[in-house]
Design an enzyme around this catalytic site. Sequence first.
Site, short mmCIF file in Angstrom:
data_model
loop_
_atom_site.label_atom_id
_atom_site.label_comp_id
_atom_site.label_asym_id
_atom_site.label_seq_id
_atom_site.Cartn_x
_atom_site.Cartn_y
_atom_site.Cartn_z
CB CYS A 16 39.42 43.27 36.47
SG CYS A 16 40.98 42.47 36.08
CG ASN A 116 35.83 41.67 38.39
OD1 ASN A 116 35.08 42.14 39.22
ND2 ASN A 116 36.98 41.13 38.71
N GLY A 117 36.84 38.53 37.02
CA GLY A 117 36.63 37.19 37.56
C GLY A 117 37.74 36.27 37.13
CE1 TYR A 256 42.95 46.78 50.43
CE2 TYR A 256 42.97 44.79 49.10
CZ TYR A 256 43.51 46.01 49.42
OH TYR A 256 44.59 46.48 48.75
#
Length: 480
Positions: A16, A116-117, A256
Amino acid sequence: MNDDPNFRPDAFRDECGVFGIFGDSEAANLAYLGLHALQHRGQEGAGIAASDGKLIRAFRGRGLVGDVFGGEELANLMGHMALGHVRYSTAGEGSIRNVQPFVVRYRDGQMGVAHNGNLVNASILREELEEQGSIFATSSDTEVILHLVAGSTQGTFINRLVDGLMRVEGAYSLVLMTEQTMVAVRDPWGFRPLVLGRRGSAWVVASETCALGLIDAEFVREVEPGEMVIVDHDGIQSLKPFPRRPRRACVFEHIYFARPDSTVFGRSVYDNRIQLGRILAEENPVEADVVIPVPDSGVPGALGYSQYSGVDYALGLIRSHYVGRTFIEPSQQIRDFGVKLKLAPIRSVIDGKRVVVVDDSLVRGTTLRKVVRMLRQNGAQEIHLRITAPPTVSSCYYGVDTPTKDELIATRMGVSDICEYLGADSLSYISLAGLRRAEGEDQGRFCEACFTGDYPVDPRPDRLHRQMPLFVDGQDSEES
Ligand code: SF4
């Protein structure tokens, strides 16, 4: 069939992205632009919450940022402060109720959060909270944080937030807001990135620096692991209220996830990927005529491989950026066309050549197998696969959607068997030592658990918990 236009079954999926801005009358519009820059981190849903100092308003929807928001939605998000979120979800639970930012009202007013996580003890905490009477509206681990803050007996919002976060374990880069205050927090291990920037007199936080660049904000610094940055009309302050931990930034961000034009964990993502390609070539040389990337994420690695080896670089595969959602029958025969929708070979580059193909990771092997077949059909004489990550042997529990361990091809087969399965003439990965060498003086400060199984934070609390399915509908908890 997966209907995500960016779905790469051969890759870990993005996680995210979060964004926050305080002190600009165009806050919601700037958040919208910032989310565009972070779109690669999540394509399932997007949302923005904005405050004018008295009221938080939010709009969220499923899909890409440009599809979710129109002029009217943004015009309704008035105020000088905004939070934004782009989301990736596990298949099947991408419902609107899980799209962030979450905004709730509790006894002291409103608060919003973008995360995010992934919290590894969220199910346990959720059960405790439900036993105490909490009613959850989503299946996301992020909502646990809101309940912990609302239920804290501490006197101020900041103290309640610290109190709540002391109880969670795992990965979080958070941006929160009350009507008048924006707070950015990063977990003490620093798994996920979070940066601080300045745009005139406004303060900006974002998952990656590419979001700062798009709105002409200057990069100031990283939000440090374990740091809480508080911004309100009195200015900015920094607290470090959590116990210190060794830094364990996600090394896959460099391999990536992150956009190549970002600086993440203090390093240029592009430069890092070039370096991975160079080390890969040094460790795994081969006689060849041309080096080609699997676009787009394999491009810097292939350039690095070419630079070190002296073998010509060329684009042997072209990626279509216009593939929309594909709703076609999921039979094998039809599915085989899927890769051709996204990747097309350039015969003149490949025909009669010994080809080195560079990709950033090899997870299930399904895409690379089809790529190899496509290259053979277009005349490749030899195909040598080179991967800028070591074999992925473990799942991630810190906010990245990964296949189960059994689905990871490197847990089931050795390198020569994988090579045979893919139909290539040779296959080599960068070594773990090579990956660490690419990180230079920062080596040892990264999470490498998907390559080593050595998890910095025990991922088991929820997995061993008898109430694991609590989160929803027979599915695992949501990554955020
Ligand atoms: Fe990143 Fe892998 Fe660690 Fe997850 S397990 S945080 S993907 S390095």
